[in-house]
Design a protein around this motif. Structure first.
Motif, PDB file in Angstrom:
ATOM      1  N   ALA A 113      39.519  49.997  50.285  1.00  0.00           N
ATOM      2  CA  ALA A 113      40.244  48.867  49.692  1.00  0.00           C
ATOM      3  C   ALA A 113      39.474  48.296  48.504  1.00  0.00           C
ATOM      4  N   ALA A 114      38.140  48.217  48.636  1.00  0.00           N
ATOM      5  CA  ALA A 114      37.320  47.715  47.527  1.00  0.00           C
ATOM      6  C   ALA A 114      37.428  48.633  46.315  1.00  0.00           C
ATOM      7  N   VAL A 115      37.389  49.939  46.564  1.00  0.00           N
ATOM      8  CA  VAL A 115      37.509  50.892  45.464  1.00  0.00           C
ATOM      9  C   VAL A 115      38.900  50.803  44.831  1.00  0.00           C
ATOM     10  N   SER A 116      39.927  50.681  45.665  1.00  0.00           N
ATOM     11  CA  SER A 116      41.297  50.572  45.143  1.00  0.00           C
ATOM     12  C   SER A 116      41.460  49.343  44.259  1.00  0.00           C
ATOM     13  N   SER A 117      40.824  48.235  44.652  1.00  0.00           N
ATOM     14  CA  SER A 117      40.883  47.033  43.815  1.00  0.00           C
ATOM     15  C   SER A 117      40.231  47.272  42.464  1.00  0.00           C
ATOM     16  N   GLY A 118      39.098  47.984  42.473  1.00  0.00           N
ATOM     17  CA  GLY A 118      38.432  48.297  41.213  1.00  0.00           C
ATOM     18  C   GLY A 118      39.274  49.217  40.341  1.00  0.00           C
ATOM     19  N   TYR A 151      41.017  39.918  34.950  1.00  0.00           N
ATOM     20  CA  TYR A 151      41.178  41.175  35.686  1.00  0.00           C
ATOM     21  C   TYR A 151      40.063  41.353  36.709  1.00  0.00           C
ATOM     22  N   ALA A 152      38.852  41.009  36.311  1.00  0.00           N
ATOM     23  CA  ALA A 152      37.736  41.129  37.253  1.00  0.00           C
ATOM     24  C   ALA A 152      37.894  40.174  38.432  1.00  0.00           C
ATOM     25  N   GLY A 153      38.549  39.040  38.190  1.00  0.00           N
ATOM     26  CA  GLY A 153      38.740  38.060  39.262  1.00  0.00           C
ATOM     27  C   GLY A 153      39.873  38.397  40.201  1.00  0.00           C
ATOM     28  N   LEU A 154      40.558  39.533  39.975  1.00  0.00           N
ATOM     29  CA  LEU A 154      41.637  39.922  40.878  1.00  0.00           C
ATOM     30  C   LEU A 154      41.113  40.241  42.279  1.00  0.00           C
ATOM     31  N   SER A 155      39.855  40.617  42.380  1.00  0.00           N
ATOM     32  CA  SER A 155      39.282  40.978  43.677  1.00  0.00           C
ATOM     33  C   SER A 155      37.821  40.585  43.711  1.00  0.00           C
ATOM     34  N   ALA A 190      38.176  36.990  17.481  1.00  0.00           N
ATOM     35  CA  ALA A 190      39.181  37.803  18.164  1.00  0.00           C
ATOM     36  C   ALA A 190      38.749  38.106  19.603  1.00  0.00           C
ATOM     37  N   TYR A 191      37.460  38.339  19.782  1.00  0.00           N
ATOM     38  CA  TYR A 191      36.941  38.685  21.117  1.00  0.00           C
ATOM     39  C   TYR A 191      37.092  37.523  22.092  1.00  0.00           C
ATOM     40  N   SER A 192      36.662  36.335  21.666  1.00  0.00           N
ATOM     41  CA  SER A 192      36.682  35.180  22.564  1.00  0.00           C
ATOM     42  C   SER A 192      38.080  34.623  22.788  1.00  0.00           C
ATOM     43  N   SER A 193      38.999  34.900  21.847  1.00  0.00           N
ATOM     44  CA  SER A 193      40.348  34.344  21.989  1.00  0.00           C
ATOM     45  C   SER A 193      41.149  35.045  23.074  1.00  0.00           C
ATOM     46  N   TYR A 194      40.841  36.304  23.340  1.00  0.00           N
ATOM     47  CA  TYR A 194      41.667  36.987  24.341  1.00  0.00           C
ATOM     48  C   TYR A 194      40.855  37.931  25.224  1.00  0.00           C
ATOM     49  N   VAL A 195      40.095  38.820  24.620  1.00  0.00           N
ATOM     50  CA  VAL A 195      39.478  39.911  25.376  1.00  0.00           C
ATOM     51  C   VAL A 195      38.581  39.402  26.486  1.00  0.00           C
ATOM     52  N   SER A 196      37.702  38.487  26.162  1.00  0.00           N
ATOM     53  CA  SER A 196      36.783  37.972  27.181  1.00  0.00           C
ATOM     54  C   SER A 196      37.536  37.314  28.330  1.00  0.00           C
ATOM     55  N   LEU A 197      38.574  36.560  27.970  1.00  0.00           N
ATOM     56  CA  LEU A 197      39.340  35.856  28.999  1.00  0.00           C
ATOM     57  C   LEU A 197      40.103  36.819  29.894  1.00  0.00           C
ATOM     58  N   VAL A 198      40.769  37.800  29.281  1.00  0.00           N
ATOM     59  CA  VAL A 198      41.602  38.698  30.078  1.00  0.00           C
ATOM     60  C   VAL A 198      40.741  39.621  30.944  1.00  0.00           C
ATOM     61  N   THR A 216      35.646  42.258  45.100  1.00  0.00           N
ATOM     62  CA  THR A 216      34.835  43.478  45.065  1.00  0.00           C
ATOM     63  C   THR A 216      34.536  43.953  43.650  1.00  0.00           C
ATOM     64  N   VAL A 217      35.167  43.321  42.641  1.00  0.00           N
ATOM     65  CA  VAL A 217      34.921  43.693  41.249  1.00  0.00           C
ATOM     66  C   VAL A 217      33.915  42.717  40.651  1.00  0.00           C
ATOM     67  N   GLU A 218      32.804  43.244  40.151  1.00  0.00           N
ATOM     68  CA  GLU A 218      31.768  42.394  39.580  1.00  0.00           C
ATOM     69  C   GLU A 218      31.968  42.183  38.080  1.00  0.00           C
ATOM     70  N   LYS A 219      32.251  43.240  37.358  1.00  0.00           N
ATOM     71  CA  LYS A 219      32.375  43.131  35.898  1.00  0.00           C
ATOM     72  C   LYS A 219      33.219  44.293  35.383  1.00  0.00           C
ATOM     73  N   ILE A 220      33.935  44.027  34.291  1.00  0.00           N
ATOM     74  CA  ILE A 220      34.667  45.058  33.577  1.00  0.00           C
ATOM     75  C   ILE A 220      34.087  45.152  32.173  1.00  0.00           C
ATOM     76  N   MET A 221      33.663  46.344  31.810  1.00  0.00           N
ATOM     77  CA  MET A 221      33.108  46.598  30.489  1.00  0.00           C
ATOM     78  C   MET A 221      33.991  47.597  29.760  1.00  0.00           C
ATOM     79  N   ILE A 222      34.155  47.388  28.436  1.00  0.00           N
ATOM     80  CA  ILE A 222      34.883  48.344  27.619  1.00  0.00           C
ATOM     81  C   ILE A 222      33.941  48.933  26.573  1.00  0.00           C
ATOM     82  N   TYR A 223      34.157  50.211  26.302  1.00  0.00           N
ATOM     83  CA  TYR A 223      33.319  50.936  25.357  1.00  0.00           C
ATOM     84  C   TYR A 223      34.228  51.641  24.335  1.00  0.00           C
TER      85      TYR A 223
END
Length: 388
Positions: free
Chosen positions: A65-70, A112-116, A100-108, A118-125
């Motif tokens: 379930a933790a993995v599925s949430s991630g 998303y990370a707060g959905l569960s 641009a980053y602080s207006s949307y990306v950081s918040l969203v 079991t999710v600590e952080k979401i990083m984009i590359y």
């Protein structure tokens, strides 16, 4: 001598009573005790195995379930159009980028990370050269490409993969901790302006430790990656803060009382080769079995002693009088007609003794009368010879 009373004895009454006790009391108690120990032992083992199976299933379901949430959080981030627009944009200055980053990306991403839990952080590359490193964003440069999780993901050739290893979360390289991350690649038909775009969802290991530690009454759990390395274990026994690389499961020592359970975890494509291993210490069960066996043996012994003592008390009056009667019968063979002097009891043995005493007295009287008659005959003959 012809006419003598001959007594044939195949066994004394006491021996026959002991024979009856052995086959009618002792053996049934022993057989029942063995049956009870066997039945209770099998029942306790079955109950313990069922508890272990349920515990194993709870831990497996919790981890999946933790993995599925991630995975779900990573999919949301990878398919978010505004994030893709942010990634594909070109920024002339750092101010324009962070606005641009602080207006949307950081918040969203935080949302998303707060959905569960079991999710600590979401990083984009991404390899967009006009983007700067930020809290939830990293340039996909050579430093990133040299990291083990990136190499494992690229080598797999998959769109999504769970990777694990030892990460360095800080700049000072003092504390290294294990990580479990879900790495997702952009969908081909949704690729933003041809740029490489990765989403890395780091799972909260504390929540995973909470799942396995909740079952520590039954198991010492080990979550193994595809390389049979320990990613997390019950009580963090094999993940110290000085950890340099994941420990091999083959290095774990197991006692003779350890029962090992294995189960695959996750989907075959996403977590191929991952396993949840549970080591159950059966020493407690064996101790309970020994205590149960000891209790049954003590109860059986007490029943034997009580029943044997009760049988001795109940049969003593019979056996003691039978012995006296047997001894008196042997005396009769030696022409000793002694009386049996015992307390009169109104039972069959008492009646038999009374009859024997009466017979003995009559035989003694008859023998005395015969002797007197013979003496009288001899005296008469003697007197007759004297007169002649």
């Amino acid at each position: 001598m012809k006419g003598d009373l001959v007594v044939h004895r195949k066994g004394t009454l006491a021996k026959r009573i002991a024979f009856i006790y052995f086959f009618c009391i002792f053996l049934p108690i022993v057989a029942f005790s063995i049956f009870f120990i066997s039945s209770m032992g099998n029942s306790m083992k079955h109950e313990e195995e069922e508890n272990l199976r349920i515990s194993m299933e709870r831990a497996r379901s919790g981890l999946e379930a933790a993995v599925s949430s991630g995975i779900q959080a990573g999919n949301f981030a990878a398919m978010d159009t505004q994030i893709q627009e942010f990634i594909s944009g070109e920024y002339e200055s750092a101010l324009a980028f962070f606005r641009a980053y602080s207006s949307y990306v950081s918040l969203v991403l935080s949302r998303y990370a707060g959905l569960s839990d079991t999710v600590e952080k979401i990083m984009i590359y991404t390899d967009n050269p006009t983007l700067l490193n930020a809290a939830e964003y990293r340039q996909l440069d050579e430093n990133v490409r040299k990291q083990e999780w990136y190499k494992d993901f690229i080598a797999s050739g998959r769109q999504q993969l769970i990777v694990s290893g030892v990460d360095n979360p800080g700049y000072w390289d003092t504390i290294r901790t294990p990580y479990i991350s879900i790495v997702s690649k952009e969908i081909e038909n949704n690729k933003p302006l041809g740029r490489e775009f990765l989403v890395r969802v780091s799972l909260n290991l504390e929540s995973l430790y909470h799942i396995v530690d909740a079952e520590k009454e039954y198991f010492d759990f080990y979550l193994l990656n595809e390389h049979k390395q320990i990613v997390i274990s019950t009580g963090k026994r094999h993940e110290p803060i000085t950890l340099q690389e994941l420990k091999e499961y083959a290095e774990i020592e197991k006692s003779d009382n350890t029962l090992v359970f294995h189960t695959a975890i996750g989907t075959a494509r996403l977590m191929e080769g991952w396993q949840l291993v549970g080591l159950a210490d059966m020493g407690n069960l064996h101790q309970r079995l020994r205590v149960m066996c000891l209790q049954v043996i003590l109860m059986a012994f007490a029943c034997m002693v009580l029943s044997g003592g009760l049988m001795v008390v109940l049969t003593y009056s019979y056996t003691s009088r039978i012995r006296l009667l047997r001894r008196s019968i042997e005396n009769v063979q030696n022409r000793k007609f002694e009386q049996i002097h015992v307390k009169r009891v109104g039972d069959d043995v008492g009646d038999l003794i009374e009859a024997f005493n009466l017979m003995s007295r009559r035989i003694d009287t008859l023998v005395n009368d015969v002797h007197e008659l013979e003496i009288q005959k001899k005296t008469g003959k003697w007197n007759k010879l004297r007169r002649n």
